[in-house]
Write a protein that holds these residues in place. Structure first.
Motif, PDB file in Angstrom:
ATOM      1  N   UNK A  65       7.170  -0.494 -18.857  1.00 34.52           N
ATOM      2  CA  UNK A  65       7.192  -1.868 -18.372  1.00 34.52           C
ATOM      3  C   UNK A  65       5.957  -2.594 -18.875  1.00 34.52           C
ATOM      4  N   UNK A  66       6.017  -3.918 -18.888  1.00 33.45           N
ATOM      5  CA  UNK A  66       4.880  -4.736 -19.310  1.00 33.45           C
ATOM      6  C   UNK A  66       4.188  -5.254 -18.062  1.00 33.45           C
ATOM      7  N   UNK A  67       2.920  -4.883 -17.886  1.00 34.77           N
ATOM      8  CA  UNK A  67       2.115  -5.331 -16.754  1.00 34.77           C
ATOM      9  C   UNK A  67       1.109  -6.357 -17.254  1.00 34.77           C
ATOM     10  N   UNK A  68       1.130  -7.549 -16.664  1.00 37.57           N
ATOM     11  CA  UNK A  68       0.209  -8.609 -17.043  1.00 37.57           C
ATOM     12  C   UNK A  68      -0.394  -9.223 -15.793  1.00 37.57           C
ATOM     13  N   UNK A  69      -1.589  -9.825 -15.945  1.00 41.51           N
ATOM     14  CA  UNK A  69      -2.255 -10.524 -14.846  1.00 41.51           C
ATOM     15  C   UNK A  69      -2.450 -11.977 -15.219  1.00 41.51           C
ATOM     16  N   UNK A  70      -2.157 -12.845 -14.284  1.00 37.24           N
ATOM     17  CA  UNK A  70      -2.399 -14.270 -14.458  1.00 37.24           C
ATOM     18  C   UNK A  70      -3.087 -14.764 -13.198  1.00 37.24           C
ATOM     19  N   UNK A  71      -4.364 -15.105 -13.333  1.00 39.14           N
ATOM     20  CA  UNK A  71      -5.181 -15.520 -12.195  1.00 39.14           C
ATOM     21  C   UNK A  71      -5.101 -14.511 -11.052  1.00 39.14           C
ATOM     22  N   UNK A  72      -5.144 -13.223 -11.390  1.00 35.38           N
ATOM     23  CA  UNK A  72      -5.158 -12.174 -10.390  1.00 35.38           C
ATOM     24  C   UNK A  72      -3.808 -11.793  -9.820  1.00 35.38           C
ATOM     25  N   UNK A  95       0.817  -1.204   0.000  1.00 32.66           N
ATOM     26  CA  UNK A  95       0.000   0.000   0.000  1.00 32.66           C
ATOM     27  C   UNK A  95       0.855   1.261   0.000  1.00 32.66           C
ATOM     28  N   UNK A  96       1.952   1.265   0.760  1.00 26.85           N
ATOM     29  CA  UNK A  96       2.820   2.444   0.806  1.00 26.85           C
ATOM     30  C   UNK A  96       3.448   2.743  -0.547  1.00 26.85           C
ATOM     31  N   UNK A  97       3.932   1.697  -1.236  1.00 29.06           N
ATOM     32  CA  UNK A  97       4.526   1.886  -2.558  1.00 29.06           C
ATOM     33  C   UNK A  97       3.505   2.411  -3.553  1.00 29.06           C
ATOM     34  N   UNK A  98       2.288   1.869  -3.489  1.00 33.11           N
ATOM     35  CA  UNK A  98       1.251   2.306  -4.419  1.00 33.11           C
ATOM     36  C   UNK A  98       0.872   3.758  -4.186  1.00 33.11           C
ATOM     37  N   UNK A  99       0.717   4.146  -2.921  1.00 32.01           N
ATOM     38  CA  UNK A  99       0.363   5.537  -2.627  1.00 32.01           C
ATOM     39  C   UNK A  99       1.485   6.479  -3.022  1.00 32.01           C
ATOM     40  N   UNK A 100       2.725   6.053  -2.806  1.00 30.72           N
ATOM     41  CA  UNK A 100       3.866   6.888  -3.196  1.00 30.72           C
ATOM     42  C   UNK A 100       3.902   7.098  -4.696  1.00 30.72           C
ATOM     43  N   UNK A 101       3.433   6.123  -5.451  1.00 25.48           N
ATOM     44  CA  UNK A 101       3.403   6.241  -6.903  1.00 25.48           C
ATOM     45  C   UNK A 101       2.146   6.954  -7.392  1.00 25.48           C
ATOM     46  N   UNK A 102       1.312   7.422  -6.453  1.00 28.93           N
ATOM     47  CA  UNK A 102       0.098   8.114  -6.838  1.00 28.93           C
ATOM     48  C   UNK A 102      -1.035   7.175  -7.194  1.00 28.93           C
ATOM     49  N   UNK A 103      -0.932   5.929  -6.764  1.00 24.20           N
ATOM     50  CA  UNK A 103      -1.953   4.931  -7.081  1.00 24.20           C
ATOM     51  C   UNK A 103      -2.651   4.494  -5.809  1.00 24.20           C
ATOM     52  N   UNK A 104      -3.945   4.379  -5.867  1.00 24.09           N
ATOM     53  CA  UNK A 104      -4.696   3.850  -4.741  1.00 24.09           C
ATOM     54  C   UNK A 104      -5.465   2.646  -5.254  1.00 24.09           C
ATOM     55  N   UNK A 105      -4.992   1.486  -4.878  1.00 27.18           N
ATOM     56  CA  UNK A 105      -5.602   0.231  -5.312  1.00 27.18           C
ATOM     57  C   UNK A 105      -5.951  -0.585  -4.079  1.00 27.18           C
ATOM     58  N   UNK A 106      -6.919  -1.460  -4.181  1.00 25.99           N
ATOM     59  CA  UNK A 106      -7.244  -2.292  -3.025  1.00 25.99           C
ATOM     60  C   UNK A 106      -6.040  -3.138  -2.623  1.00 25.99           C
ATOM     61  N   UNK A 107      -5.856  -3.314  -1.329  1.00 24.05           N
ATOM     62  CA  UNK A 107      -4.686  -4.060  -0.849  1.00 24.05           C
ATOM     63  C   UNK A 107      -4.995  -5.517  -0.560  1.00 24.05           C
ATOM     64  N   UNK A 108      -6.252  -5.920  -0.721  1.00 25.50           N
ATOM     65  CA  UNK A 108      -6.592  -7.318  -0.488  1.00 25.50           C
ATOM     66  C   UNK A 108      -7.197  -7.902  -1.747  1.00 25.50           C
ATOM     67  N   UNK A 109      -7.134  -9.202  -1.839  1.00 16.76           N
ATOM     68  CA  UNK A 109      -7.733  -9.879  -2.976  1.00 16.76           C
ATOM     69  C   UNK A 109      -6.857  -9.829  -4.206  1.00 16.76           C
ATOM     70  N   UNK A 110      -7.277 -10.548  -5.233  1.00 15.79           N
ATOM     71  CA  UNK A 110      -6.487 -10.602  -6.467  1.00 15.79           C
ATOM     72  C   UNK A 110      -6.576  -9.295  -7.257  1.00 15.79           C
ATOM     73  N   UNK A 111      -5.579  -9.065  -8.076  1.00 17.93           N
ATOM     74  CA  UNK A 111      -5.609  -7.935  -8.997  1.00 17.93           C
ATOM     75  C   UNK A 111      -6.675  -8.198 -10.058  1.00 17.93           C
ATOM     76  N   UNK A 112      -7.271  -7.128 -10.565  1.00 17.75           N
ATOM     77  CA  UNK A 112      -8.243  -7.235 -11.654  1.00 17.75           C
ATOM     78  C   UNK A 112      -7.805  -6.338 -12.802  1.00 17.75           C
ATOM     79  N   UNK A 113      -8.469  -6.475 -13.930  1.00 16.90           N
ATOM     80  CA  UNK A 113      -8.154  -5.610 -15.072  1.00 16.90           C
ATOM     81  C   UNK A 113      -8.450  -4.149 -14.739  1.00 16.90           C
TER      82      UNK A 113
END
Length: 195
Positions: free
Chosen positions: A38-45, A9-27
């Motif tokens: 950079x290339x960002x990809x998701x595999x099963x979250x 969460x700290x890294x995301x906020x420092x980068x100006x991003x606010x994303x949920x900190x629990x659960x899998x990543x989504x599109x």
């Protein structure tokens, strides 16, 4: 090698991003990440980040794009990464090259199964391309998968049969192989992969 990136969460906020900190990543989470080369990809979250490709990799991709584009029928379209293949909320892959039905050209991301995904192996993506991407493409119904190895000057051709890939051909160096799917094209690694 591409490594899964944990969400701190700290890294995301420092980068100006606010994303949920629990659960899998989504599109939806993926859409909020920076356009930083950079290339960002998701595999099963799970988020996987890969560095920008090297010139030899891009040279092989360019040559293959020319070959595929020249033989592509009007109902299909050839795309070069970055373009997201997002068959579900928890999967977003960027094949080096992909062939899809032309109707997909109007969408932001390709969501229906691809006719062909092509990955050019590089030191940072080899393991991901040979395992995670292969499984993901098969599971989501990608009809054909080509694995291109510039170091070995080879192209391995896989086709989906009953939900799993079967190797239908492999060509190395100065050999030639004509494939029929997704459309007829002759592969000649010596002319495609030598820088």
């Amino acid at each position: 090698m591409a490594m899964p990136v944990p969400r701190d969460e700290g890294d995301l906020k420092a980068a100006g991003l606010v994303l949920p900190t629990t659960g899998p990543w989504t599109v939806d989470d993926l859409a909020r990440l920076p356009d930083d080369g950079l290339q960002y990809e998701l595999f099963d979250g799970m988020l996987v980040v890969s560095p920008a490709p090297l010139p030899a990799h891009q040279s092989a991709v360019s040559e293959l794009h020319v070959l595929l584009h020249a033989g592509c029928p009007p109902d299909l379209q050839v795309f070069v990464a970055p373009l997201n293949y997002q068959p579900d909320r928890f999967t977003s892959a960027q094949p080096d090259l992909l062939v899809a039905q032309r109707e997909h050209g109007e969408e932001h991301d390709v969501r229906r199964p691809l006719q062909l995904a092509v990955e050019v192996l590089s030191p940072s993506t080899r393991r991901k391309d040979l395992t995670v991407k292969r499984e993901t493409y098969a599971r989501t119904g990608v009809a054909a998968y080509w694995i291109v190895d510039p170091d070995k000057e080879s192209i391995r051709v896989l086709e989906l049969t009953d939900g799993a890939y079967e190797q239908v051909g492999e060509v190395t160096g100065d050999e030639r192989l004509t494939v029929e799917h997704p459309f007829p094209v002759t592969l000649h690694p010596a002319s495609l992969l030598r820088s």
